[in-house]
Design an enzyme around this catalytic site. Structure first.
Site, PDB file in Angstrom:
ATOM      1  N   SER A 272       0.920  -1.586   0.253  1.00 16.01           N
ATOM      2  CA  SER A 272       0.063   0.001   0.026  1.00 16.01           C
ATOM      3  C   SER A 272       0.909   1.167   0.292  1.00 16.01           C
ATOM      4  O   SER A 272       1.767   1.279  -0.897  1.00 16.01           O
ATOM      5  CB  SER A 272      -1.113  -0.581   1.169  1.00 16.01           C
TER       6      SER A 272
ATOM      7  N   ASP B  89      -2.373   6.323  -4.826  1.00 19.01           N
ATOM      8  CA  ASP B  89      -1.384   5.418  -4.007  1.00 19.01           C
ATOM      9  C   ASP B  89      -0.468   4.144  -4.105  1.00 19.01           C
ATOM     10  O   ASP B  89      -1.042   3.778  -5.748  1.00 19.01           O
ATOM     11  CB  ASP B  89      -1.299   4.997  -2.512  1.00 19.01           C
TER      12      ASP B  89
ATOM     13  N   ASP C  69      -0.536   1.501  -5.262  1.00 18.35           N
ATOM     14  CA  ASP C  69      -0.908  -0.268  -5.575  1.00 18.35           C
ATOM     15  C   ASP C  69      -3.340   1.026  -6.089  1.00 18.35           C
ATOM     16  O   ASP C  69      -3.514  -0.468  -5.742  1.00 18.35           O
ATOM     17  CB  ASP C  69      -1.260  -1.101  -4.674  1.00 18.35           C
TER      18      ASP C  69
ATOM     19  N   ASP D  13      -5.581   1.782  -4.148  1.00 19.63           N
ATOM     20  CA  ASP D  13      -6.800   2.072  -3.340  1.00 19.63           C
ATOM     21  C   ASP D  13      -7.131   2.794  -2.620  1.00 19.63           C
ATOM     22  O   ASP D  13      -8.459   2.864  -2.033  1.00 19.63           O
ATOM     23  CB  ASP D  13      -6.924   0.643  -2.733  1.00 19.63           C
TER      24      ASP D  13
END
Length: 572
Positions: A144, A297, A299, A301
């Protein structure tokens, strides 16, 4: 060196590990060896997350492989002789592709059909692909928004959500049962692996476009000034395509942060919550006199948003403000469009602003509170399928889940809807910040703040546990001069009224969270992080506005109140 640590080191030096790993271990200092081997990197309810390094306490080929073998064993026990399909994705972090390929190889060697994305993709697309392809499970390799030294492994079930009970604890048990790298099926059945890409991308983008409520507004405001930064992450793969599909024609990519790069060279941490991370985008938005800055961010999400306030200054909205705006839009716009349903529902979490509950209440929409984490939102959607109509869910940590075709937080759809919202406000001659102030007048002015206290090393987890136990055993009678009237303990699943002494049950699953409810309406929550050596404190305070002109004064009063609460609890 501790004897147990030395034994683990020798196992790696003498076992079936590659030469590069053994050489790296030989070059480690005693302190580095202690950090790398003092514990096993725990496969928790969300999977793995840790610093990339050799050793039992690192993210590396072997911890990833052993975790995948444990996951495989559970899938075999669950599905027996039935075919098992698994989808795998990854972000831009260093080694993410390698970890994804390692995961794919182990799943294939266990006889599963594996769909591996051809290159980096947003995490929400992995969730979407699980459902689209009829998979029984999925994995995405990402950490993340953590610093560049970290990577991770998130495990998903057949509904596209991260593991929930009983699967989470059952997979954890199976992973714990893998005692050696020799227990892992590393190679075999390579033909079981298929690469996926554009065909899933196209269907995902079509789904995101289908979430739009007012495409005709975008038609009028297609030249809305949008600045977008993927912060060196996977959002670059799909966010520009989604905005194009929505009809926006004036999108500017922050070129300094456009190239995927696991070293995140322009930021200290790739976290869209932080102004330093967003500073390049803010500077570009200001120079272009843009209408909105959006960020994802690594990834993709989590979503970050920058807008101009009532003084013309560029500010970053916090996660609660972003969530409130999106919840209100999806509720109000659907009603105005005539597509709202009597059984519409929204879902938030226990540490997210209570303003969402108030918005839902005043609009006669059912609002559910769940534990922190989107897997709990997804679990509730699954439980209510066919009975209630899920619209939107979200939490304070910059995450939103719009519609039910993705069962994890999704910044690609969030960016798209936020830009549609900005276009809608511009169509009325105002901004998203103007809308926020209007909402504060209507629903009450809420202000939240989060602080995280990091406790690293071998003693860090014990220090955090001791803090939580001290609060449980001796809850404060008052905080900042306001009486604590209720203590909610989600670990014990009890609500204790400190005024009457009565205790009533809490119905949510067990979780190590404490909440202090104050007489003046303030709420303080304490929660150890599930992925980092941190304890998080969430503060929520509120007041009423009689008009827009009161905003600055009342906001400053609430800011001071939170600082006084923090000082009263001796947290800084």
């Amino acid at each position: 060196m501790d004897a147990a640590i030395e034994s683990k080191v020798n196992t790696w030096l003498n076992g079936n590990y590659d030469d590069a790993t053994k050489d790296a271990i030989r070059k480690m200092t005693p302190d580095e060896l202690t950090e790398a081997f003092y514990q096993n990197l725990e496969f928790g309810t969300g999977g793995l997350r840790g610093i990339m390094r050799p050793g039992t306490n690192g993210m590396n080929k072997y911890t990833v492989g052993m975790s995948t073998q444990g996951f495989s064993n559970y899938l075999k026990k669950t599905y027996g002789d039935s075919p098992v399909k698994v989808a795998i994705g990854h972000d831009s972090r260093n080694n993410s592709r390698f970890f994804a390929e390692t995961t794919a190889s182990v799943f294939a060697a266990n006889g599963f059909t594996v769909y591996l994305f051809e290159s980096l993709r947003p995490t929400p697309e992995l969730s979407f692909a699980i459902r689209l392809l009829g998979c029984q499970a999925g994995v995405v390799c990402t950490a993340s928004h953590n610093p560049k030294e970290y990577n991770g492994y998130k495990a998903y079930w057949n509904d596209g959500a991260q593991l929930t009970p009983p699967h989470d604890s059952n997979v954890m048990d199976e992973v714990a049962a893998i005692k050696s790298v020799d227990d892992v099926k590393w190679v075999g059945n390579e033909s079981n692996i298929s690469l996926i890409g554009k065909e899933v991308d196209d269907k995902y983008i079509a789904m995101v476009k289908g979430l739009s409520v007012y495409p005709e507004v975008i038609g009028r405001q297609h030249d809305l000034g949008i600045v977008y930064t993927p912060i060196h992450g996977s959002g670059i793969m799909l966010v520009p395509k989604a905005l194009q599909a929505y009809g926006f024609t004036n999108v500017h990519i922050v070129q300094e942060q456009a190239t995927p790069d696991g070293n995140f060279p322009t930021v200290k941490s790739p976290n869209p919550e932080e102004r330093e991370t967003m500073s390049i985008g803010l500077k570009q938005a200001e120079s272009l006199n843009a209408d909105i800055l959006v960020a994802t961010d690594p990834d993709s999400d989590r979503v970050g948003v920058g807008i101009k306030n009532h003084k013309g200054e560029w500010i970053l909205m916090n996660g609660n403000q972003t969530a409130v705006l999106v919840f209100a839009y999806m509720i109000e716009a659907r009603r105005k469009k005539g597509i709202a349903k009597p059984n519409d529902m929204v879902v938030t979490t226990i540490v997210t602003t209570g303003m969402i509950n108030e918005v839902a209440k005043q609009n006669n929409v059912t609002c559910y509170d769940v534990l922190t984490g989107f897997k709990w939102i997804a679990s509730l959607i699954l439980a209510k399928e066919g009975k209630e109509n899920y619209i939107v869910g979200g939490e304070e940590s910059f995450g939103l889940m719009i519609g039910d075709q993705v069962r994890d937080k999704d910044a690609v759809s969030a960016v798209s809807i936020l830009c549609e919202m900005a276009a809608g406000e511009k169509d009325k001659g105002q901004t998203l910040f103007d809308k926020l102030i209007d909402m504060y007048v209507q629903y009450g002015l809420y202000l939240e703040q989060l602080i995280s206290i990091t406790k690293t090393g071998m003693n860090g987890q014990k220090e955090i546990a001791d803090m939580m136990e001290a609060y449980r055993a001796n809850p404060p009678a008052a905080i900042n001069g306001s009486k604590v009237v209720q203590l909610l303990d989600y670990e014990k699943q009890t609500a204790h009224d400190l005024v009457t002494g009565n205790t009533t049950p809490l119905t949510l699953p067990k979780s190590n969270v404490l909440q202090f409810m104050l007489e003046d309406g303030s709420k303080i929550s304490a929660r150890p992080s599930g992925t980092e050596p941190k304890i998080k404190f969430y503060f929520s305070v509120k007041t009423n506005l009689t008009g827009k002109e009161e905003y600055d004064t009342k906001h400053a009063e609430l800011e001071k109140k939170i600082q006084d609460i923090i000082a009263s609890m001796k947290l800084q």
